[in-house]
Write a protein that holds these residues in place. Structure first.
Motif, PDB file in Angstrom:
ATOM      1  N   ASP A  81      86.501 -59.182-135.515  1.00 33.72           N
ATOM      2  CA  ASP A  81      87.114 -60.519-135.486  1.00 33.72           C
ATOM      3  C   ASP A  81      86.127 -61.563-134.984  1.00 33.72           C
ATOM      4  O   ASP A  81      86.073 -62.679-135.486  1.00 33.72           O
ATOM      5  N   VAL A  82      85.345 -61.180-133.966  1.00 33.31           N
ATOM      6  CA  VAL A  82      84.353 -62.104-133.417  1.00 33.31           C
ATOM      7  C   VAL A  82      83.299 -62.411-134.475  1.00 33.31           C
ATOM      8  O   VAL A  82      82.931 -63.562-134.688  1.00 33.31           O
ATOM      9  N   LEU A  83      82.836 -61.365-135.152  1.00 32.46           N
ATOM     10  CA  LEU A  83      81.827 -61.574-136.194  1.00 32.46           C
ATOM     11  C   LEU A  83      82.395 -62.454-137.308  1.00 32.46           C
ATOM     12  O   LEU A  83      81.724 -63.365-137.790  1.00 32.46           O
ATOM     13  N   ASN A  84      83.631 -62.206-137.680  1.00 36.82           N
ATOM     14  CA  ASN A  84      84.252 -63.030-138.715  1.00 36.82           C
ATOM     15  C   ASN A  84      84.377 -64.488-138.278  1.00 36.82           C
ATOM     16  O   ASN A  84      84.121 -65.388-139.065  1.00 36.82           O
ATOM     17  N   SER A  85      84.735 -64.721-137.003  1.00 33.35           N
ATOM     18  CA  SER A  85      84.819 -66.124-136.570  1.00 33.35           C
ATOM     19  C   SER A  85      83.439 -66.750-136.485  1.00 33.35           C
ATOM     20  O   SER A  85      83.294 -67.930-136.747  1.00 33.35           O
ATOM     21  N   LEU A  86      82.434 -65.949-136.139  1.00 25.48           N
ATOM     22  CA  LEU A  86      81.066 -66.473-136.116  1.00 25.48           C
ATOM     23  C   LEU A  86      80.658 -66.880-137.533  1.00 25.48           C
ATOM     24  O   LEU A  86      80.133 -67.976-137.744  1.00 25.48           O
ATOM     25  N   ILE A  87      80.932 -66.023-138.494  1.00 28.54           N
ATOM     26  CA  ILE A  87      80.599 -66.323-139.891  1.00 28.54           C
ATOM     27  C   ILE A  87      81.370 -67.554-140.367  1.00 28.54           C
ATOM     28  O   ILE A  87      80.822 -68.417-141.049  1.00 28.54           O
ATOM     29  N   GLN A  88      82.628 -67.658-139.936  1.00 21.75           N
ATOM     30  CA  GLN A  88      83.420 -68.849-140.279  1.00 21.75           C
ATOM     31  C   GLN A  88      82.812 -70.109-139.661  1.00 21.75           C
ATOM     32  O   GLN A  88      82.775 -71.158-140.291  1.00 21.75           O
ATOM     33  N   THR A  89      82.331 -69.981-138.419  1.00 30.55           N
ATOM     34  CA  THR A  89      81.703 -71.102-137.729  1.00 30.55           C
ATOM     35  C   THR A  89      80.442 -71.550-138.462  1.00 30.55           C
ATOM     36  O   THR A  89      80.170 -72.731-138.577  1.00 30.55           O
ATOM     37  N   ILE A  90      79.680 -70.586-138.961  1.00 29.33           N
ATOM     38  CA  ILE A  90      78.460 -70.905-139.719  1.00 29.33           C
ATOM     39  C   ILE A  90      78.848 -71.666-140.978  1.00 29.33           C
ATOM     40  O   ILE A  90      78.255 -72.685-141.300  1.00 29.33           O
ATOM     41  N   GLY A  91      79.869 -71.166-141.639  1.00 26.52           N
ATOM     42  CA  GLY A  91      80.370 -71.858-142.825  1.00 26.52           C
ATOM     43  C   GLY A  91      79.347 -71.928-143.944  1.00 26.52           C
ATOM     44  O   GLY A  91      78.561 -71.005-144.133  1.00 26.52           O
ATOM     45  N   ASP A  92      79.335 -73.049-144.661  1.00 24.99           N
ATOM     46  CA  ASP A  92      78.470 -73.207-145.825  1.00 24.99           C
ATOM     47  C   ASP A  92      77.064 -73.657-145.473  1.00 24.99           C
ATOM     48  O   ASP A  92      76.152 -73.547-146.284  1.00 24.99           O
ATOM     49  N   SER A  93      76.908 -74.224-144.270  1.00 23.59           N
ATOM     50  CA  SER A  93      75.571 -74.696-143.899  1.00 23.59           C
ATOM     51  C   SER A  93      75.416 -74.680-142.387  1.00 23.59           C
ATOM     52  O   SER A  93      76.397 -74.772-141.648  1.00 23.59           O
ATOM     53  N   ILE A  94      74.164 -74.537-141.946  1.00 19.81           N
ATOM     54  CA  ILE A  94      73.896 -74.483-140.511  1.00 19.81           C
ATOM     55  C   ILE A  94      72.518 -75.073-140.237  1.00 19.81           C
ATOM     56  O   ILE A  94      71.571 -74.866-141.012  1.00 19.81           O
ATOM     57  N   ARG A  95      72.433 -75.834-139.147  1.00 22.10           N
ATOM     58  CA  ARG A  95      71.149 -76.417-138.741  1.00 22.10           C
ATOM     59  C   ARG A  95      70.261 -75.330-138.144  1.00 22.10           C
ATOM     60  O   ARG A  95      70.754 -74.346-137.597  1.00 22.10           O
ATOM     61  N   GLU A  96      68.973 -75.543-138.247  1.00 20.64           N
ATOM     62  CA  GLU A  96      67.996 -74.581-137.732  1.00 20.64           C
ATOM     63  C   GLU A  96      68.267 -74.258-136.264  1.00 20.64           C
ATOM     64  O   GLU A  96      68.289 -73.089-135.871  1.00 20.64           O
ATOM     65  N   ARG A  97      68.507 -75.281-135.445  1.00 18.05           N
ATOM     66  CA  ARG A  97      68.723 -75.090-134.007  1.00 18.05           C
ATOM     67  C   ARG A  97      69.919 -74.173-133.744  1.00 18.05           C
ATOM     68  O   ARG A  97      69.869 -73.303-132.880  1.00 18.05           O
ATOM     69  N   ASP A  98      71.000 -74.375-134.490  1.00 21.05           N
ATOM     70  CA  ASP A  98      72.205 -73.550-134.299  1.00 21.05           C
ATOM     71  C   ASP A  98      71.973 -72.115-134.756  1.00 21.05           C
ATOM     72  O   ASP A  98      72.438 -71.170-134.125  1.00 21.05           O
ATOM     73  N   ALA A  99      71.243 -71.951-135.853  1.00 17.53           N
ATOM     74  CA  ALA A  99      70.924 -70.609-136.347  1.00 17.53           C
ATOM     75  C   ALA A  99      70.045 -69.884-135.332  1.00 17.53           C
ATOM     76  O   ALA A  99      70.266 -68.707-135.023  1.00 17.53           O
ATOM     77  N   PHE A 100      69.064 -70.598-134.768  1.00 15.69           N
ATOM     78  CA  PHE A 100      68.172 -69.999-133.773  1.00 15.69           C
ATOM     79  C   PHE A 100      68.961 -69.586-132.527  1.00 15.69           C
ATOM     80  O   PHE A 100      68.658 -68.561-131.918  1.00 15.69           O
ATOM     81  N   ALA A 101      69.975 -70.372-132.152  1.00 18.65           N
ATOM     82  CA  ALA A 101      70.803 -70.031-130.978  1.00 18.65           C
ATOM     83  C   ALA A 101      71.547 -68.714-131.208  1.00 18.65           C
ATOM     84  O   ALA A 101      71.666 -67.893-130.293  1.00 18.65           O
ATOM     85  N   ILE A 102      72.007 -68.498-132.424  1.00 18.54           N
ATOM     86  CA  ILE A 102      72.707 -67.250-132.751  1.00 18.54           C
ATOM     87  C   ILE A 102      71.741 -66.070-132.650  1.00 18.54           C
ATOM     88  O   ILE A 102      72.058 -65.038-132.049  1.00 18.54           O
ATOM     89  N   VAL A 103      70.533 -66.225-133.186  1.00 14.56           N
ATOM     90  CA  VAL A 103      69.531 -65.160-133.120  1.00 14.56           C
ATOM     91  C   VAL A 103      69.175 -64.870-131.657  1.00 14.56           C
ATOM     92  O   VAL A 103      69.078 -63.710-131.247  1.00 14.56           O
ATOM     93  N   GLN A 104      69.019 -65.923-130.852  1.00 16.32           N
ATOM     94  CA  GLN A 104      68.712 -65.755-129.427  1.00 16.32           C
ATOM     95  C   GLN A 104      69.817 -64.959-128.733  1.00 16.32           C
ATOM     96  O   GLN A 104      69.535 -64.063-127.938  1.00 16.32           O
ATOM     97  N   THR A 105      71.063 -65.260-129.051  1.00 10.91           N
ATOM     98  CA  THR A 105      72.186 -64.532-128.460  1.00 10.91           C
ATOM     99  C   THR A 105      72.163 -63.064-128.865  1.00 10.91           C
ATOM    100  O   THR A 105      72.381 -62.183-128.035  1.00 10.91           O
ATOM    101  N   LEU A 106      71.881 -62.796-130.135  1.00 12.93           N
ATOM    102  CA  LEU A 106      71.787 -61.406-130.598  1.00 12.93           C
ATOM    103  C   LEU A 106      70.709 -60.659-129.825  1.00 12.93           C
ATOM    104  O   LEU A 106      70.883 -59.504-129.439  1.00 12.93           O
TER     105      LEU A 106
END
Length: 156
Positions: A81-106
Motif C-alpha cells: 500500500d505504501v509503495l502504491n501511494s508512493l507511485i501515486q504521489t509520483i504520478g505522471d511527472s516528477i522533478r529531479e529533486r523529488d526523485a532524488f529524495a525518494i532514492v535517498q530514502t531508499l
C-alpha cells in the motif's frame, strides 16, 4: 551548534529524535508549537514538507479536542500500500529533486546499496533525460522511477 538551521530544521530534528527507533509517534500540534514558541501552522508546514511518503513517512491527523498527528515511519517496499501511494504521489511527472529524495530514502532505509542509488540517480538526472523540454523530462523521470520501484518490489 544551531547555526544556519531554520526553525523548520530544528523542529524536524526534534520530531525525528522523538521518533527515534519507534515505528510511530503521536504528537499534539499545539504542544509542539508551544514548545518552540511558533504558530501551529509552522508545525503543519514541517510535517507536510519533511515527513512525506517520499521520505518514508505516513502522516495521519485527527482533528478536534483530542486531536493528534501520527507520524509513522514506513518501509517503502515491504508494504504494498505504501509503495502504491508512493507511485501515486509520483504520478505522471516528477522533478529531479523529488526523485532524488525518494532514492535517498531508499538508501537511508537500506533498501538499495550506494552503488544502486548512484545508478538510479544517473538514470533520473536532468542531464540524462535532457530533451529540451522540462515537462517531457519530468514525465520520463516519473516513468523511469516507477519502473525502478516496481523492479525493486519484486526483488525484495
Amino acid at each position: 551548534m544551531m547555526e544556519n538551521k531554520s526553525i523548520s530544521d530544528i523542529i524536524e530534528a526534534y520530531l525525528k529524535e522523538i521518533l527515534g527507533d519507534s515505528a510511530q509517534i503521536e504528537i499534539r500540534r499545539s504542544e509542539i508549537a508551544n514548545h518552540f514558541d511558533v504558530v501551529p501552522s509552522q508545525i503543519n508546514y514541517v510535517i507536510k514538507t519533511r515527513f512525506t511518503i517520499q521520505n518514508g513517512y505516513l502522516v495521519k491527523s485527527k482533528r478536534g479536542g483530542g486531536g493528534y498527528i501520527r507520524i509513522e515511519r514506513v518501509n517503502l517496499l515491504d508494504n504494498i500500500d505504501v509503495l502504491n501511494s508512493l507511485i501515486q504521489t509520483i504520478g505522471d511527472s516528477i522533478r529531479e529533486r523529488d526523485a532524488f529524495a525518494i532514492v535517498q530514502t531508499l538508501y537511508d532505509e537500506k533498501v538499495i546499496t550506494q552503488r544502486e542509488g548512484d545508478l538510479m540517480l544517473v538514470a533520473l538526472a536532468k542531464q540524462t533525460l535532457d530533451v529540451g523540454d522540462t515537462d517531457i523530462e519530468a514525465r520520463l523521470r516519473a516513468r523511469v522511477l516507477i519502473s525502478l520501484l516496481n523492479r525493486l518490489r519484486y526483488e525484495s
